[in-house]
Design an enzyme around this catalytic site. Structure first.
Site, PDB file in Angstrom:
ATOM      1  N   LEU A 122      19.671 -38.941  -3.807  1.00 47.03           N
ATOM      2  CA  LEU A 122      19.972 -40.083  -2.949  1.00 47.03           C
ATOM      3  C   LEU A 122      21.415 -40.540  -3.143  1.00 47.03           C
ATOM      4  O   LEU A 122      22.096 -40.892  -2.176  1.00 47.03           O
ATOM      5  CB  LEU A 122      19.004 -41.239  -3.217  1.00 47.03           C
ATOM      6  CG  LEU A 122      19.259 -42.524  -2.415  1.00 47.03           C
ATOM      7  CD1 LEU A 122      19.153 -42.268  -0.912  1.00 47.03           C
ATOM      8  CD2 LEU A 122      18.293 -43.629  -2.846  1.00 47.03           C
ATOM      9  N   HIS A 220      18.786 -31.587  -8.696  1.00 43.42           N
ATOM     10  CA  HIS A 220      18.582 -32.410  -9.890  1.00 43.42           C
ATOM     11  C   HIS A 220      19.117 -31.692 -11.138  1.00 43.42           C
ATOM     12  O   HIS A 220      18.390 -30.917 -11.765  1.00 43.42           O
ATOM     13  CB  HIS A 220      17.100 -32.728 -10.072  1.00 43.42           C
ATOM     14  CG  HIS A 220      16.570 -33.713  -9.088  1.00 43.42           C
ATOM     15  ND1 HIS A 220      16.491 -35.062  -9.357  1.00 43.42           N
ATOM     16  CD2 HIS A 220      16.115 -33.550  -7.822  1.00 43.42           C
ATOM     17  CE1 HIS A 220      15.990 -35.689  -8.304  1.00 43.42           C
ATOM     18  NE2 HIS A 220      15.768 -34.783  -7.356  1.00 43.42           N
ATOM     19  N   GLU A 222      19.516 -32.851 -13.966  1.00 45.50           N
ATOM     20  CA  GLU A 222      18.860 -33.385 -15.155  1.00 45.50           C
ATOM     21  C   GLU A 222      17.484 -32.788 -15.404  1.00 45.50           C
ATOM     22  O   GLU A 222      16.876 -33.024 -16.461  1.00 45.50           O
ATOM     23  CB  GLU A 222      18.741 -34.913 -15.050  1.00 45.50           C
ATOM     24  CG  GLU A 222      17.690 -35.431 -14.091  1.00 45.50           C
ATOM     25  CD  GLU A 222      18.092 -35.383 -12.619  1.00 45.50           C
ATOM     26  OE1 GLU A 222      17.325 -35.902 -11.791  1.00 45.50           O
ATOM     27  OE2 GLU A 222      19.161 -34.830 -12.291  1.00 45.50           O
TER      28      GLU A 222
END
Length: 253
Positions: A122, A220, A222
Site C-alpha cells: 500500500l 513484501h 519482510e
C-alpha cells in the site's frame, strides 16, 4: 542528524507508519535486525556492549499508526527526530484518506524536507498515486503467492540484488500506468495461479521518483519467503546516507 554517533558509526533512525497491517512488525523486525547488525560491528563482545547494541537497535525504530497523530504533530514533533520513513502495507486504497492517514502527508512533504521514504505494498501505491500514476485493480489478483522479480534498474534500491529473485506478493491493486515523474525499477515475471489456472503476471514491482528520495515495492520484502529483503533495506539505509550527506561513513558492499 538523529542517527549520528561517531563512536558507534551512523545508522538511520526510521519512522514506520503502520497502515493497520499484520506484516508491519515483520518490517520492524527486519529494520531492527539491520540496526543491530550495524551496531554489533562497532561494539565489543562484553555484556555491556551487547546491551548497548540492543538498546541502540531498539531506539532506532519508531512505530506509529497512520491515524495515531495529527499531521502537524508528526511534522513538528516526530519527523525532526528520524532520518527516513517506511510506510507499511495495509488494507484499502491509496485514494482513500481514511486508509492512508498521515502517510500521504509524509510522502507529499518529501518535496520540502527531503526525508527518504520507502513504501511497501500500500505504501508503494501511495507514492505512485501521489505523483500522478494510476493505481487500479490488477488483471490478476495475487494473494500469498511468490513471483520471480525482474530487476530493470539495479542502480539504487535493487543494487546487488539479482534479477529473477523470489518475493511474496499479496495485492489486488497495482500500478497500471506510470507518470513522467516516476521510473519503473522492477516487474513481476512468470505466472501466478488464478481461478485454477496459471496466468501470466508482469505487474510493476518497484518504482522510484526521478528527483525525490522516494522508492516503492509492491511485494513484501519482510516476508520469510522473500529473498534479499535484508539487502533491500540495507540499500534503503545507504540511500538515506546519500540523501543526508553521510556517504563517507559506509558504502554499499
Amino acid at each position: 542528524m538523529p542517527g549520528t554517533n561517531e563512536a558507534w558509526g551512523w545508522h538511520p533512525r526510521t519512522l514506520v507508519v503502520d497502515n493497520y497491517d499484520s506484516y508491519t512488525y515483520n518490517l520492524v523486525a527486519l529494520l531492527t535486525d539491520a540496526a543491530r547488525a550495524h551496531y554489533s560491528s562497532f561494539g565489543g563482545s562484553g555484556e555491556a556492549s551487547i546491551e548497548e547494541t540492543e538498546r541502540r537497535a531498539q531506539e532506532h525504530i519508531i512505530v506509529i499508526r497512520n491515524d495515531e497523530y495529527s499531521w502537524e504533530t508528526v511534522r513538528d514533533s516526530i519527523l525532526p527526530h528520524v532520518d527516513n520513513v517506511v510506510i507499511s502495507p495495509g488494507p484499502g486504497t491509496p485514494a482513500r484518506r481514511e486508509d492512508v492517514g498521515v502517510g500521504r502527508d509524509i510522502i507529499a512533504h518529501t518535496q520540502r524536507d527531503g526525508h527518504p521514504v520507502l513504501g511497501v505494498c500500500l505504501g508503494h501505491q501511495m507514492i505512485a498515486h501521489e505523483y500522478g500514476a494510476k493505481v487500479d485493480q490488477s488483471v490478476v489478483p495475487v494473494h500469498g503467492q511468490t513471483s520471480s522479480i525482474d530487476v530493470l534498474d539495479d542502480s539504487c534500491l535493487f543494487h546487488g540484488i539479482p534479477s529473477g529473485f523470489c518475493a511474496v506478493r499479496y495485492h489486488s491493486l497495482t500500478v497500471t500506468r506510470m507518470s513522467s515523474s516516476l521510473r519503473v525499477l522492477a516487474r513481476a515475471a512468470g505466472t501466478v495461479e488464478h481461478a485454477g489456472r496459471m496466468v501470466a503476471s508482469t505487474d510493476i514491482m518497484g518504482i522510484r521518483h526521478n528527483t525525490l528520495p522516494l522508492w516503492g515495492v509492491q511485494f513484501h520484502p519482510e516476508s520469510v519467503c522473500s529473498e534479499h529483503g535484508a539487502r533491500l533495506l540495507a540499500n534503503f539505509a545507504q540511500l538515506t546516507r546519500m540523501a543526508v550527506g553521510r556517504l563517507h561513513v559506509l558504502r554499499i558492499p
